[in-house]
Write a protein that holds these residues in place. Structure first.
Motif, PDB file in Angstrom:
ATOM      1  N   LEU A 161     -32.347 -53.213 -85.520  1.00 25.70           N
ATOM      2  CA  LEU A 161     -31.409 -54.198 -84.987  1.00 25.70           C
ATOM      3  C   LEU A 161     -32.177 -55.488 -84.789  1.00 25.70           C
ATOM      4  N   THR A 162     -31.731 -56.542 -85.450  1.00 30.42           N
ATOM      5  CA  THR A 162     -32.447 -57.818 -85.380  1.00 30.42           C
ATOM      6  C   THR A 162     -31.984 -58.634 -84.173  1.00 30.42           C
ATOM      7  N   LEU A 163     -32.935 -59.365 -83.600  1.00 26.00           N
ATOM      8  CA  LEU A 163     -32.737 -60.040 -82.334  1.00 26.00           C
ATOM      9  C   LEU A 163     -32.737 -61.561 -82.458  1.00 26.00           C
ATOM     10  N   PHE A 164     -31.931 -62.190 -81.616  1.00 25.59           N
ATOM     11  CA  PHE A 164     -32.007 -63.624 -81.338  1.00 25.59           C
ATOM     12  C   PHE A 164     -32.355 -63.761 -79.866  1.00 25.59           C
ATOM     13  N   LEU A 165     -33.457 -64.430 -79.569  1.00 27.71           N
ATOM     14  CA  LEU A 165     -33.911 -64.595 -78.191  1.00 27.71           C
ATOM     15  C   LEU A 165     -33.313 -65.880 -77.633  1.00 27.71           C
ATOM     16  N   ALA A 166     -32.303 -65.713 -76.806  1.00 28.74           N
ATOM     17  CA  ALA A 166     -31.549 -66.870 -76.335  1.00 28.74           C
ATOM     18  C   ALA A 166     -32.360 -67.767 -75.415  1.00 28.74           C
ATOM     19  N   ASP A 167     -33.346 -67.196 -74.731  1.00 28.68           N
ATOM     20  CA  ASP A 167     -34.078 -67.964 -73.725  1.00 28.68           C
ATOM     21  C   ASP A 167     -35.473 -68.368 -74.169  1.00 28.68           C
ATOM     22  N   ARG A 168     -35.767 -68.263 -75.468  1.00 28.45           N
ATOM     23  CA  ARG A 168     -37.068 -68.657 -75.988  1.00 28.45           C
ATOM     24  C   ARG A 168     -36.901 -69.630 -77.152  1.00 28.45           C
TER      25      ARG A 168
END
Length: 255
Positions: A161-168
């Motif tokens: 599952l690929t991630l998007f780091l909203a706070d970085r």
């Protein structure tokens, strides 16, 4: 549109807590639970598993280096086999606690320095993925798109599952801006909201230098130790729902 919303959680120990885990559990759909090395302890782990079970949130292992003082963010000179055993130890601990509570561990998400070390060493990544597969071939591995971790997991026959780091913040090459550098953390509501909206509508994110880069992801991560993390997670969820999306746990997203 279905999107998982996940957070690294249970990252206190004893009486110490980083955020309101109970409230966060009402917002996220997948929880990456610290397994006792960089943070967490048996009581915290079982509390998190029970909270997740009550709220229908997926449980994942969040293994890190054995470095409480550095919160698992300092790279330490462990060899590949040592790192493999550390990961297995933590995954095994959470798996046993979860099983005793009638909960299945759905995924693995590496923490900080351990993740960085695995993600730049294809041989280490391959060893880690084979070990994970031996424990449970149905475990999903979290990672960023086109990363060493993602490729190694796929080669090992594991789901990812690929991630998007909203706070970085990201740089123009799609790598995270190192913590400690100006702008590395994105923690004001307006910026997070705009980033999430752009990701959802266009599949892109604006890098720290203004470059627009593609962002292939199906899950959005908010770190629980980011200042104001609970409000940021609520902001992310509201943007997903405003865009017509549905927050969905990883186990249902990848059926």
């Amino acid at each position: 549109m279905q999107v998982d919303l996940n957070s690294d959680m249970g990252e206190g120990f004893g009486p110490y807590r980083l955020c309101d885990d109970e409230a966060m559990m009402d917002v996220v759909t997948s929880a990456n639970i610290a397994c006792g090395f960089h943070a967490g302890d048996p009581d915290t782990m079982v509390r998190m598993v029970r909270l997740a079970r009550e709220r229908g949130v997926d449980v994942g292992a969040h293994p890190g280096l054995p470095d409480r003082q550095g919160f698992g963010r300092r790279e330490l000179p462990f060899g590949p086999d040592e790192l493999r055993q550390q990961m297995l130890y933590q995954l095994g601990a959470l798996t046993a606690i979860a099983r005793a509570e009638g909960v299945t561990v759905s995924h693995v998400s590496f923490h900080a320095a351990m993740g960085n070390m695995v993600n730049r060493d294809p041989a280490l990544a391959a060893a880690m993925m084979q070990a994970i597969r031996t424990v449970d071939a149905d475990l999903v591995v979290f990672g960023t798109a086109d990363s060493v971790i993602e490729r190694a997991a796929i080669e090992a026959g594991l789901k990812t599952l690929t991630l998007f780091l909203a706070d970085r913040a990201y740089d123009a090459k799609g790598a995270l801006v190192p913590r400690g550098q100006p702008g590395a953390l994105v923690k004001d509501e307006a910026s997070v909201r705009a980033r999430v909206r752009r990701f959802l509508l266009d599949g892109t994110v604006t890098a720290i230098d203004g470059t627009v880069i593609p962002m292939r992801a199906r899950s959005i991560l908010v770190h629980s130790d980011t200042p104001g993390s609970l409000d940021l997670a609520r902001t992310v969820r509201s943007e997903i729902e405003a865009a017509g999306g549905t927050v969905t746990p990883v186990s249902k997203l990848l059926r």
